[in-house]
Design a protein around this motif. Structure first.
Motif, PDB file in Angstrom:
ATOM      1  N   CYS A 184      99.382  90.400  48.224  1.00  0.00           N
ATOM      2  CA  CYS A 184      98.268  91.344  48.314  1.00  0.00           C
ATOM      3  C   CYS A 184      97.502  91.396  47.003  1.00  0.00           C
ATOM      4  N   ARG A 221     104.242  86.643  65.519  1.00  0.00           N
ATOM      5  CA  ARG A 221     105.488  87.421  65.421  1.00  0.00           C
ATOM      6  C   ARG A 221     106.578  86.833  66.302  1.00  0.00           C
ATOM      7  N   LYS A 241      94.640  84.930  44.994  1.00  0.00           N
ATOM      8  CA  LYS A 241      95.853  84.851  45.824  1.00  0.00           C
ATOM      9  C   LYS A 241      95.958  83.495  46.519  1.00  0.00           C
ATOM     10  N   ASN A 290      93.693  89.632  58.903  1.00  0.00           N
ATOM     11  CA  ASN A 290      93.191  90.875  59.501  1.00  0.00           C
ATOM     12  C   ASN A 290      91.914  90.671  60.330  1.00  0.00           C
ATOM     13  N   PRO A 324     109.983  85.612  54.203  1.00  0.00           N
ATOM     14  CA  PRO A 324     108.534  85.779  54.387  1.00  0.00           C
ATOM     15  C   PRO A 324     107.930  86.511  53.186  1.00  0.00           C
ATOM     16  N   CYS A 376      98.797  82.039  56.113  1.00  0.00           N
ATOM     17  CA  CYS A 376      97.751  82.698  56.913  1.00  0.00           C
ATOM     18  C   CYS A 376      96.806  83.436  55.979  1.00  0.00           C
ATOM     19  N   ASP A 377      95.546  83.050  55.995  1.00  0.00           N
ATOM     20  CA  ASP A 377      94.536  83.689  55.152  1.00  0.00           C
ATOM     21  C   ASP A 377      93.590  84.497  56.033  1.00  0.00           C
ATOM     22  N   ILE A 416     104.245  88.472  51.690  1.00  0.00           N
ATOM     23  CA  ILE A 416     102.876  88.949  51.827  1.00  0.00           C
ATOM     24  C   ILE A 416     102.341  89.103  50.416  1.00  0.00           C
TER      25      ILE A 416
END
Length: 107
Positions: free
Chosen positions: A13, A104, A20, A87, A9, A83-84, A11
């Protein structure tokens, strides 16, 4: 791209506007054995929305050991979920973002 080949996975940032999404989109579209699925989150994103998106790229199969499983419809490809704005989903009254909890459980 070794992280992708190994199934690790990632991430990514950075500040808004740093590229990105564009960078990762460009890389994913170049990989012939990977099927990118783009999830753009909002406050209204729910587990049901995510399932509907997956159903566009996957099919349900039943196995003796795993039960009902969603697998890529193109059997020779590996599904990569991007996934964009993850949050953004609204928390429920217990301060849980149901869609994040759902994701998850998929891994």
């Amino acid at each position: 791209l070794s992280w992708l080949a190994g199934g690790t996975p990632l991430i990514l940032c950075g500040p808004p506007g740093s590229g990105k999404t564009m960078t990762l989109t460009s890389v994913l579209r170049l990989l012939p054995d990977h099927l990118p699925v783009f999830l753009n989150f909002s406050s209204a994103t729910s587990p049901e929305v995510v399932l509907r998106v997956f159903e566009q790229y996957c099919e349900y199969t039943r196995t003796a050991t795993e039960g009902l499983v969603l697998r890529p419809a193109q059997h020779n490809k590996r599904l990569v979920v991007f996934c964009d704005e993850i949050n953004l989903p609204s928390p429920d009254r217990y301060a849980t973002q149901k869609v994040i909890t759902f994701l998850r459980q998929l891994t």
